[in-house]
Design an enzyme around this catalytic site. Structure first.
Site, short mmCIF file in Angstrom:
data_model
loop_
_atom_site.label_atom_id
_atom_site.label_comp_id
_atom_site.label_asym_id
_atom_site.label_seq_id
_atom_site.Cartn_x
_atom_site.Cartn_y
_atom_site.Cartn_z
N ARG A 18 3.92 1.07 -2.73
CA ARG A 18 5.16 0.86 -3.49
C ARG A 18 4.90 0.06 -4.76
O ARG A 18 5.47 0.35 -5.81
CB ARG A 18 6.22 0.16 -2.64
CG ARG A 18 6.72 1.02 -1.49
CD ARG A 18 7.67 0.25 -0.60
NE ARG A 18 6.95 -0.90 -0.05
CZ ARG A 18 7.53 -2.00 0.39
NH1 ARG A 18 8.85 -2.13 0.34
NH2 ARG A 18 6.83 -2.99 0.89
N ASN A 36 10.12 2.19 1.61
CA ASN A 36 9.54 2.61 2.87
C ASN A 36 10.63 3.13 3.79
O ASN A 36 11.71 2.54 3.85
CB ASN A 36 8.84 1.45 3.57
CG ASN A 36 7.50 1.09 2.95
OD1 ASN A 36 6.93 1.86 2.20
ND2 ASN A 36 7.01 -0.08 3.28
#
Length: 92
Positions: A18, A36
């Site tokens: 990320r 996520n």
């Protein structure tokens, strides 16, 4: 502005994926968010000009973002019109 919802599958959680998506987004000038999912996938919401957007997608697909991550597939699962975004952020 056209908005794309992408699902990244593979080894994409617990490896800094990320954060490197966020860095890449700033580098290629695209906007959106990354999150996520409970099933181990990562959801990316993406806006940007055509060439910038394609550069982001290509680097993600070709595992050029993070050497610890292994993107096995990147699926565009939805496109829609949404309010224009002006940054890229990690969602929790």
């Amino acid at each position: 502005m056209k908005t794309y919802k992408l699902l990244a599958r593979g080894r994409v959680q617990g490896v800094g994926f990320r954060y490197t998506c966020t860095s890449l987004a700033k580098k290629v000038n695209v906007f959106g968010s990354v999150k996520n999912l409970a099933n181990g996938d990562v959801e990316i919401i993406l806006q940007g000009e055509g060439n910038n957007r394609e550069e982001f997608i290509t680097q993600i697909k070709n595992n050029q973002v993070n050497s610890a991550a292994q993107v096995e597939s990147l699926e565009v699962i939805d496109t829609y019109d949404a309010q224009e975004m002006n940054d890229f952020q990690i969602r929790y």
